[in-house]
Design a protein around this motif. Structure first.
Motif, PDB file in Angstrom:
ATOM      1  N   LEU A 248       2.298 -62.535 -23.426  1.00  0.00           N
ATOM      2  CA  LEU A 248       3.199 -62.304 -24.554  1.00  0.00           C
ATOM      3  C   LEU A 248       4.620 -62.757 -24.216  1.00  0.00           C
ATOM      4  N   LEU A 249       5.088 -62.379 -23.038  1.00  0.00           N
ATOM      5  CA  LEU A 249       6.439 -62.742 -22.638  1.00  0.00           C
ATOM      6  C   LEU A 249       6.548 -64.236 -22.334  1.00  0.00           C
ATOM      7  N   ARG A 250       5.490 -64.793 -21.751  1.00  0.00           N
ATOM      8  CA  ARG A 250       5.498 -66.230 -21.434  1.00  0.00           C
ATOM      9  C   ARG A 250       5.631 -67.064 -22.693  1.00  0.00           C
ATOM     10  N   HIS A 251       4.946 -66.672 -23.768  1.00  0.00           N
ATOM     11  CA  HIS A 251       5.019 -67.419 -25.022  1.00  0.00           C
ATOM     12  C   HIS A 251       6.439 -67.418 -25.601  1.00  0.00           C
ATOM     13  N   LEU A 252       7.222 -66.412 -25.266  1.00  0.00           N
ATOM     14  CA  LEU A 252       8.591 -66.318 -25.786  1.00  0.00           C
ATOM     15  C   LEU A 252       9.633 -66.843 -24.801  1.00  0.00           C
ATOM     16  N   GLY A 253       9.164 -67.350 -23.668  1.00  0.00           N
ATOM     17  CA  GLY A 253      10.092 -67.867 -22.672  1.00  0.00           C
ATOM     18  C   GLY A 253      10.874 -66.789 -21.947  1.00  0.00           C
ATOM     19  N   LEU A 254      10.345 -65.556 -21.934  1.00  0.00           N
ATOM     20  CA  LEU A 254      11.016 -64.439 -21.270  1.00  0.00           C
ATOM     21  C   LEU A 254      10.486 -64.279 -19.843  1.00  0.00           C
ATOM     22  N   PRO A 255      11.270 -63.700 -18.939  1.00  0.00           N
ATOM     23  CA  PRO A 255      10.803 -63.491 -17.573  1.00  0.00           C
ATOM     24  C   PRO A 255       9.560 -62.594 -17.550  1.00  0.00           C
ATOM     25  N   TYR A 256       8.634 -62.904 -16.677  1.00  0.00           N
ATOM     26  CA  TYR A 256       7.414 -62.100 -16.558  1.00  0.00           C
ATOM     27  C   TYR A 256       6.863 -62.286 -15.154  1.00  0.00           C
ATOM     28  N   GLY A 257       5.839 -61.492 -14.843  1.00  0.00           N
ATOM     29  CA  GLY A 257       5.145 -61.622 -13.564  1.00  0.00           C
ATOM     30  C   GLY A 257       5.603 -60.596 -12.546  1.00  0.00           C
ATOM     31  N   GLN A 258       4.803 -60.458 -11.474  1.00  0.00           N
ATOM     32  CA  GLN A 258       5.091 -59.531 -10.385  1.00  0.00           C
ATOM     33  C   GLN A 258       5.256 -58.094 -10.875  1.00  0.00           C
ATOM     34  N   GLY A 259       4.495 -57.740 -11.931  1.00  0.00           N
ATOM     35  CA  GLY A 259       4.530 -56.363 -12.409  1.00  0.00           C
ATOM     36  C   GLY A 259       5.768 -55.989 -13.177  1.00  0.00           C
ATOM     37  N   HIS A 260       6.516 -56.983 -13.657  1.00  0.00           N
ATOM     38  CA  HIS A 260       7.704 -56.712 -14.457  1.00  0.00           C
ATOM     39  C   HIS A 260       7.415 -57.032 -15.926  1.00  0.00           C
ATOM     40  N   GLY A 261       7.977 -56.241 -16.840  1.00  0.00           N
ATOM     41  CA  GLY A 261       7.931 -56.621 -18.241  1.00  0.00           C
ATOM     42  C   GLY A 261       7.137 -55.732 -19.168  1.00  0.00           C
ATOM     43  N   ARG A 262       6.655 -54.569 -18.700  1.00  0.00           N
ATOM     44  CA  ARG A 262       5.892 -53.693 -19.595  1.00  0.00           C
ATOM     45  C   ARG A 262       6.765 -53.238 -20.780  1.00  0.00           C
ATOM     46  N   ALA A 263       7.979 -52.766 -20.479  1.00  0.00           N
ATOM     47  CA  ALA A 263       8.863 -52.292 -21.541  1.00  0.00           C
ATOM     48  C   ALA A 263       9.265 -53.438 -22.465  1.00  0.00           C
ATOM     49  N   GLU A 264       9.495 -54.619 -21.887  1.00  0.00           N
ATOM     50  CA  GLU A 264       9.854 -55.779 -22.707  1.00  0.00           C
ATOM     51  C   GLU A 264       8.719 -56.155 -23.648  1.00  0.00           C
ATOM     52  N   ALA A 265       7.480 -56.085 -23.157  1.00  0.00           N
ATOM     53  CA  ALA A 265       6.328 -56.384 -24.013  1.00  0.00           C
ATOM     54  C   ALA A 265       6.215 -55.380 -25.151  1.00  0.00           C
ATOM     55  N   GLU A 266       6.495 -54.123 -24.879  1.00  0.00           N
ATOM     56  CA  GLU A 266       6.467 -53.105 -25.936  1.00  0.00           C
ATOM     57  C   GLU A 266       7.513 -53.414 -27.005  1.00  0.00           C
ATOM     58  N   ARG A 267       8.677 -53.879 -26.568  1.00  0.00           N
ATOM     59  CA  ARG A 267       9.716 -54.219 -27.540  1.00  0.00           C
ATOM     60  C   ARG A 267       9.320 -55.429 -28.379  1.00  0.00           C
ATOM     61  N   VAL A 268       8.660 -56.416 -27.757  1.00  0.00           N
ATOM     62  CA  VAL A 268       8.202 -57.591 -28.506  1.00  0.00           C
ATOM     63  C   VAL A 268       7.193 -57.181 -29.564  1.00  0.00           C
ATOM     64  N   LEU A 269       6.270 -56.289 -29.199  1.00  0.00           N
ATOM     65  CA  LEU A 269       5.259 -55.835 -30.154  1.00  0.00           C
ATOM     66  C   LEU A 269       5.883 -55.092 -31.332  1.00  0.00           C
ATOM     67  N   ALA A 270       7.061 -54.514 -31.134  1.00  0.00           N
ATOM     68  CA  ALA A 270       7.730 -53.768 -32.208  1.00  0.00           C
ATOM     69  C   ALA A 270       8.641 -54.652 -33.051  1.00  0.00           C
ATOM     70  N   ARG A 271       8.889 -55.873 -32.588  1.00  0.00           N
ATOM     71  CA  ARG A 271       9.807 -56.759 -33.325  1.00  0.00           C
ATOM     72  C   ARG A 271       9.139 -57.342 -34.571  1.00  0.00           C
ATOM     73  N   ALA A 272       9.966 -57.705 -35.547  1.00  0.00           N
ATOM     74  CA  ALA A 272       9.450 -58.260 -36.801  1.00  0.00           C
ATOM     75  C   ALA A 272       9.894 -59.694 -37.024  1.00  0.00           C
ATOM     76  N   ASP A 273      10.653 -60.291 -36.075  1.00  0.00           N
ATOM     77  CA  ASP A 273      11.134 -61.655 -36.268  1.00  0.00           C
ATOM     78  C   ASP A 273      10.010 -62.664 -36.061  1.00  0.00           C
ATOM     79  N   ALA A 274      10.195 -63.871 -36.573  1.00  0.00           N
ATOM     80  CA  ALA A 274       9.150 -64.889 -36.566  1.00  0.00           C
ATOM     81  C   ALA A 274       8.697 -65.278 -35.160  1.00  0.00           C
ATOM     82  N   PRO A 275       9.583 -65.537 -34.187  1.00  0.00           N
ATOM     83  CA  PRO A 275       9.108 -65.905 -32.850  1.00  0.00           C
ATOM     84  C   PRO A 275       8.228 -64.821 -32.215  1.00  0.00           C
ATOM     85  N   ALA A 276       8.646 -63.567 -32.359  1.00  0.00           N
ATOM     86  CA  ALA A 276       7.848 -62.482 -31.787  1.00  0.00           C
ATOM     87  C   ALA A 276       6.503 -62.382 -32.485  1.00  0.00           C
ATOM     88  N   ARG A 277       6.497 -62.451 -33.812  1.00  0.00           N
ATOM     89  CA  ARG A 277       5.241 -62.361 -34.547  1.00  0.00           C
ATOM     90  C   ARG A 277       4.301 -63.508 -34.166  1.00  0.00           C
TER      91      ARG A 277
END
Length: 376
Positions: A248-277
């Motif tokens: 999910l984070l990779r598709h948006l060009g956000l940092p990911y990997g090494q066990g980082h990004g759970r909270a960021e992924a939750e925020r992406v799932l809650a977003r309503a903008d076109a890139p996140a959707r």
């Protein structure tokens, strides 16, 4: 054996069934059931309390966990943190600590072992550990995207003589779903747990298929959707590259990997903008396609999804799922439903693994003998 049967029935029923119901379900004589309950109460394994509602006359009694009875310590060791719960017969689980770790074997396991040793008492019958990676023979753990390779979990925890069971988090989530969730009573069930990437378990009559070395269910490392990228596990085109928080984070060009990004992924799932959707739809479609392939392979009665899976099984998921099915499955596709246990599935499964080990004639009798000796 009848003592064990009664204890297991109380545990699996969530300590909600009355003595009369247990007597009927286990096909026991009323006198036999009364004697068994008395023996188990004397050994501090069960206690009885009045049912919440009853008719006239003597209150209906419900056997449940004894206040001084056996306890399990259950741990969900995720890529970024761990959670510990103290659990009782019947399935009650009380979280006592959650802590982030540094994602290294030493930094995760040695502090965890220190906390667990402080929690162990004479009531502790075992420790169950759900871990986010494949487990070989219940001992050695790999988490490829954290760089863990053949990690000696028991050695780093240093728990001494306390019984320890270690299992993959997705498989234990499936076990929990079969015991206490949507897969209860299902003949052939398929469970998928989606965190940073997906894993799962095929369950037959409520028991996970473990494989020859205990590492079955690594569905995230199968080429279930088109792709030719190398994966850190050593394979190419893994499903995990397309499904989960990392994808999910990779598709948006956000940092990911090494066990980082759970909270960021939750925020992406809650977003309503076109890139996140758009990113969510891509991951949901990949999840649907992969589950369709697994349904073709396993022919389950029901499929359950936990973790991020429950949020992703919408939108583009269903069309992709149906396209991936063979025609004979498409006519009446296996239902895909959200887990009833959610993120707590691995923790509850870890608890179940401990009580599965304890609820045997030998260990129950050893407990009874020790308790009866202490009052003589």
């Amino acid at each position: 054996m009848n003592r064990v049967r009664l204890l297991r029935a109380v545990h699996e029923g969530g300590a909600t069934r009355t003595r009369a119901q247990l007597t009927r379900d286990l096909e026991l004589a009323r006198g036999t059931a009364s004697v068994l309950v008395g023996e188990l109460a004397a050994a501090r394994l069960l206690t009885e309390s009045p049912a919440a509602e009853h008719g006239r006359g003597r209150p209906t009694m419900v056997p449940g966990a004894h206040p001084a009875g056996p306890q399990a310590l259950a741990v969900d060791l995720r890529e970024d943190e761990w959670e510990i719960a103290v659990c009782e017969l019947g399935g009650a689980a009380r979280t006592v600590e959650t802590r982030a770790h540094d994602r290294t074997p030493d930094g995760a396991l040695r502090p965890l072992g220190q906390v667990l040793r402080a929690l162990v008492t004479d009531r502790t019958v075992g420790i169950g550990l759900a871990i986010a990676g494949p487990v070989r023979q219940g001992e050695r753990v790999d988490i490829s995207h954290l760089g863990w390779r053949e990690v000696d979990v028991a050695g780093l925890l240093g728990l001494g003589a306390t019984p320890l069971t270690v299992g993959n988090d997705a498989r234990l989530a499936g076990l929990a779903e079969a015991r206490r969730g949507a897969l209860r009573g299902t003949k052939v069930g398929l469970h998928l747990h989606v965190a940073f990437d997906p894993g799962g378990s095929l369950l037959i009559d409520g028991w996970p298929v473990t494989g020859a070395t205990g590492r079955a269910g690594e569905y995230g490392h199968m080429p279930l959707v088109p792709g030719d990228e190398p994966c850190l596990c050593g394979a190419t085109g893994c499903w995990s590259l397309q499904v989960g928080a990392n994808a999910l984070l990779r598709h948006l060009g956000l940092p990911y990997g090494q066990g980082h990004g759970r909270a960021e992924a939750e925020r992406v799932l809650a977003r309503a903008d076109a890139p996140a959707r758009h990113a969510v739809e891509r991951v949901a479609a990949a999840l649907g396609s992969g589950i369709g392939a697994l349904v073709n392979a396993h022919d389950p009665d029901l499929v359950t999804v936990s973790g991020f899976g429950g949020l992703l099984a919408a939108g583009s998921f269903d069309p992709a799922y149906r396209r991936a099915l063979m025609a004979m499955h498409r006519e009446a596709p296996a239902q895909v439903t959200a887990s009833e246990l959610g993120w707590r599935g691995p923790l509850i499964g870890a608890m179940e693994s401990v009580f599965d080990g304890f609820l045997t004639p030998g260990r129950v009798e050893a407990w009874r003998h020790a308790r009866m000796q202490s009052v003589m």
